[in-house]
Design a protein around this motif. Sequence first.
Motif, PDB file in Angstrom:
ATOM      1  N   LEU A  32       0.834  -1.195   0.000  1.00 54.22           N
ATOM      2  CA  LEU A  32       0.000   0.000   0.000  1.00 54.22           C
ATOM      3  C   LEU A  32       0.872   1.249   0.000  1.00 54.22           C
ATOM      4  O   LEU A  32       0.621   2.189  -0.746  1.00 54.22           O
ATOM      5  N   LEU A  33       1.921   1.230   0.805  1.00 55.19           N
ATOM      6  CA  LEU A  33       2.831   2.367   0.866  1.00 55.19           C
ATOM      7  C   LEU A  33       3.510   2.599  -0.486  1.00 55.19           C
ATOM      8  O   LEU A  33       3.688   3.743  -0.907  1.00 55.19           O
ATOM      9  N   ALA A  34       3.868   1.522  -1.182  1.00 54.33           N
ATOM     10  CA  ALA A  34       4.495   1.663  -2.502  1.00 54.33           C
ATOM     11  C   ALA A  34       3.559   2.373  -3.462  1.00 54.33           C
ATOM     12  O   ALA A  34       3.985   3.234  -4.247  1.00 54.33           O
ATOM     13  N   GLY A  35       2.289   2.036  -3.421  1.00 54.22           N
ATOM     14  CA  GLY A  35       1.322   2.699  -4.294  1.00 54.22           C
ATOM     15  C   GLY A  35       1.209   4.184  -4.002  1.00 54.22           C
ATOM     16  O   GLY A  35       1.152   5.015  -4.917  1.00 54.22           O
ATOM     17  N   VAL A  36       1.216   4.532  -2.727  1.00 55.10           N
ATOM     18  CA  VAL A  36       1.153   5.945  -2.341  1.00 55.10           C
ATOM     19  C   VAL A  36       2.408   6.671  -2.816  1.00 55.10           C
ATOM     20  O   VAL A  36       2.336   7.780  -3.351  1.00 55.10           O
ATOM     21  N   LYS A  37       3.579   6.044  -2.640  1.00 49.96           N
ATOM     22  CA  LYS A  37       4.832   6.666  -3.082  1.00 49.96           C
ATOM     23  C   LYS A  37       4.824   6.904  -4.587  1.00 49.96           C
ATOM     24  O   LYS A  37       5.271   7.947  -5.059  1.00 49.96           O
ATOM     25  N   MET A  38       4.312   5.926  -5.344  1.00 50.37           N
ATOM     26  CA  MET A  38       4.257   6.096  -6.804  1.00 50.37           C
ATOM     27  C   MET A  38       3.378   7.282  -7.168  1.00 50.37           C
ATOM     28  O   MET A  38       3.709   8.057  -8.058  1.00 50.37           O
ATOM     29  N   LEU A  39       2.248   7.434  -6.486  1.00 51.84           N
ATOM     30  CA  LEU A  39       1.358   8.561  -6.751  1.00 51.84           C
ATOM     31  C   LEU A  39       2.033   9.892  -6.455  1.00 51.84           C
ATOM     32  O   LEU A  39       1.722  10.910  -7.074  1.00 51.84           O
ATOM     33  N   MET A  40       2.983   9.884  -5.521  1.00 50.62           N
ATOM     34  CA  MET A  40       3.693  11.107  -5.155  1.00 50.62           C
ATOM     35  C   MET A  40       4.951  11.313  -5.993  1.00 50.62           C
ATOM     36  O   MET A  40       5.712  12.242  -5.763  1.00 50.62           O
ATOM     37  N   GLY A  41       5.199  10.422  -6.968  1.00 50.52           N
ATOM     38  CA  GLY A  41       6.365  10.552  -7.829  1.00 50.52           C
ATOM     39  C   GLY A  41       7.646  10.034  -7.212  1.00 50.52           C
ATOM     40  O   GLY A  41       8.737  10.339  -7.685  1.00 50.52           O
ATOM     41  N   ILE A  42       7.549   9.228  -6.142  1.00 53.83           N
ATOM     42  CA  ILE A  42       8.724   8.668  -5.475  1.00 53.83           C
ATOM     43  C   ILE A  42       8.917   7.240  -5.952  1.00 53.83           C
ATOM     44  O   ILE A  42       7.965   6.464  -6.048  1.00 53.83           O
ATOM     45  N   ASP A  43      10.140   6.874  -6.245  1.00 50.86           N
ATOM     46  CA  ASP A  43      10.464   5.525  -6.714  1.00 50.86           C
ATOM     47  C   ASP A  43      10.372   4.543  -5.540  1.00 50.86           C
ATOM     48  O   ASP A  43      11.158   4.643  -4.587  1.00 50.86           O
ATOM     49  N   PRO A  44       9.446   3.576  -5.566  1.00 54.10           N
ATOM     50  CA  PRO A  44       9.286   2.651  -4.434  1.00 54.10           C
ATOM     51  C   PRO A  44      10.279   1.495  -4.436  1.00 54.10           C
ATOM     52  O   PRO A  44      10.320   0.724  -3.484  1.00 54.10           O
ATOM     53  N   LYS A  45      11.108   1.352  -5.474  1.00 50.21           N
ATOM     54  CA  LYS A  45      11.975   0.178  -5.585  1.00 50.21           C
ATOM     55  C   LYS A  45      12.960   0.048  -4.425  1.00 50.21           C
ATOM     56  O   LYS A  45      13.297  -1.060  -4.025  1.00 50.21           O
ATOM     57  N   LYS A  46      13.417   1.161  -3.885  1.00 52.61           N
ATOM     58  CA  LYS A  46      14.384   1.103  -2.790  1.00 52.61           C
ATOM     59  C   LYS A  46      13.818   0.353  -1.590  1.00 52.61           C
ATOM     60  O   LYS A  46      14.547  -0.315  -0.873  1.00 52.61           O
ATOM     61  N   ASP A  47      12.526   0.479  -1.367  1.00 59.30           N
ATOM     62  CA  ASP A  47      11.896  -0.208  -0.235  1.00 59.30           C
ATOM     63  C   ASP A  47      11.924  -1.721  -0.390  1.00 59.30           C
ATOM     64  O   ASP A  47      11.770  -2.445   0.588  1.00 59.30           O
ATOM     65  N   TYR A  48      12.102  -2.212  -1.597  1.00 58.64           N
ATOM     66  CA  TYR A  48      12.017  -3.652  -1.852  1.00 58.64           C
ATOM     67  C   TYR A  48      13.377  -4.306  -2.072  1.00 58.64           C
ATOM     68  O   TYR A  48      13.449  -5.504  -2.257  1.00 58.64           O
ATOM     69  N   GLN A  49      14.454  -3.547  -2.025  1.00 61.91           N
ATOM     70  CA  GLN A  49      15.765  -4.102  -2.331  1.00 61.91           C
ATOM     71  C   GLN A  49      16.164  -5.243  -1.409  1.00 61.91           C
ATOM     72  O   GLN A  49      16.800  -6.187  -1.835  1.00 61.91           O
ATOM     73  N   ASP A  50      15.818  -5.173  -0.158  1.00 60.67           N
ATOM     74  CA  ASP A  50      16.190  -6.243   0.766  1.00 60.67           C
ATOM     75  C   ASP A  50      14.991  -7.101   1.158  1.00 60.67           C
ATOM     76  O   ASP A  50      14.996  -7.760   2.181  1.00 60.67           O
ATOM     77  N   LYS A  51      13.972  -7.145   0.324  1.00 60.66           N
ATOM     78  CA  LYS A  51      12.742  -7.865   0.647  1.00 60.66           C
ATOM     79  C   LYS A  51      12.578  -9.149  -0.161  1.00 60.66           C
ATOM     80  O   LYS A  51      11.517  -9.735  -0.194  1.00 60.66           O
ATOM     81  N   VAL A  52      13.638  -9.577  -0.824  1.00 56.89           N
ATOM     82  CA  VAL A  52      13.598 -10.833  -1.570  1.00 56.89           C
ATOM     83  C   VAL A  52      14.925 -11.552  -1.356  1.00 56.89           C
ATOM     84  O   VAL A  52      15.982 -10.922  -1.284  1.00 56.89           O
ATOM     85  N   ALA A  53      14.869 -12.874  -1.189  1.00 56.48           N
ATOM     86  CA  ALA A  53      16.094 -13.641  -0.991  1.00 56.48           C
ATOM     87  C   ALA A  53      15.863 -15.095  -1.328  1.00 56.48           C
ATOM     88  O   ALA A  53      14.782 -15.634  -1.095  1.00 56.48           O
ATOM     89  N   LYS A  54      16.901 -15.709  -1.864  1.00 57.00           N
ATOM     90  CA  LYS A  54      16.920 -17.158  -1.988  1.00 57.00           C
ATOM     91  C   LYS A  54      17.271 -17.689  -0.606  1.00 57.00           C
ATOM     92  O   LYS A  54      18.168 -17.172   0.057  1.00 57.00           O
ATOM     93  N   VAL A  55      16.548 -18.714  -0.164  1.00 55.62           N
ATOM     94  CA  VAL A  55      16.774 -19.258   1.178  1.00 55.62           C
ATOM     95  C   VAL A  55      16.985 -20.757   1.117  1.00 55.62           C
ATOM     96  O   VAL A  55      16.456 -21.434   0.237  1.00 55.62           O
ATOM     97  N   ASP A  56      17.785 -21.250   2.032  1.00 53.60           N
ATOM     98  CA  ASP A  56      18.064 -22.687   2.155  1.00 53.60           C
ATOM     99  C   ASP A  56      17.048 -23.253   3.133  1.00 53.60           C
ATOM    100  O   ASP A  56      17.149 -23.026   4.331  1.00 53.60           O
ATOM    101  N   LEU A  57      16.070 -23.980   2.631  1.00 52.79           N
ATOM    102  CA  LEU A  57      15.004 -24.521   3.487  1.00 52.79           C
ATOM    103  C   LEU A  57      15.320 -25.921   3.996  1.00 52.79           C
ATOM    104  O   LEU A  57      14.528 -26.512   4.696  1.00 52.79           O
ATOM    105  N   GLY A  58      16.444 -26.466   3.586  1.00 52.15           N
ATOM    106  CA  GLY A  58      16.784 -27.840   3.972  1.00 52.15           C
ATOM    107  C   GLY A  58      17.445 -27.942   5.299  1.00 52.15           C
ATOM    108  O   GLY A  58      17.723 -27.059   6.014  1.00 52.15           O
TER     109      GLY A  58
END
Length: 161
Positions: A135-161
């Motif tokens: 939701l915050l990313a959508g608001v940032k986009m409407l304000m002309g702010i690039d939301p990608k920085k918020d997601y840089q550390d929000k994805v990772a390959k993980v070892d589930l074994g």
Amino acid sequence: MTSPADLEKKFWKALKSDMTLMLGVDGLEDGHTRPMTAQLEHEERGPIWFFTSVDNGLVRQLDAPRRAVAAFAAKGHSLFASIGGQLVVDTDRAVVERLWNPFVAAWYEGKDDPRLALLRLDPDQGEVWLNENNLLAGVKMLMGIDPKKDYQDKVAKVDLG
């Protein structure tokens, strides 16, 4: 900052709460997956168990362990995951005893129902996407702010074994 270990913990917590995976066998049925209810014995580790029926397409295909693929979406879409691991039909009666509950019982004529099958997914790898700020990313986009920085550390390959 969110580490891969943090994302893995969030995944296990979300799966324990939401419990539904889209599960399929790699290389079979043109990638077809089906919703399956996951049962966990441990807070932050597999295996992941599934009660099902002997006539389920997954059970019929598993005369030996096979590579499985699974997709997960948490309620509210706050977390997504793609999981891989070995899937096998397991006949461990002790696991049936430990995981049996009223929701499982509603589908069978008891723990000794001849239609009952148990699948075990031993996950060994995955990728987790955290989407807490959608939701915050959508608001940032409407304000002309690039939301990608918020997601840089929000994805990772993980070892589930």
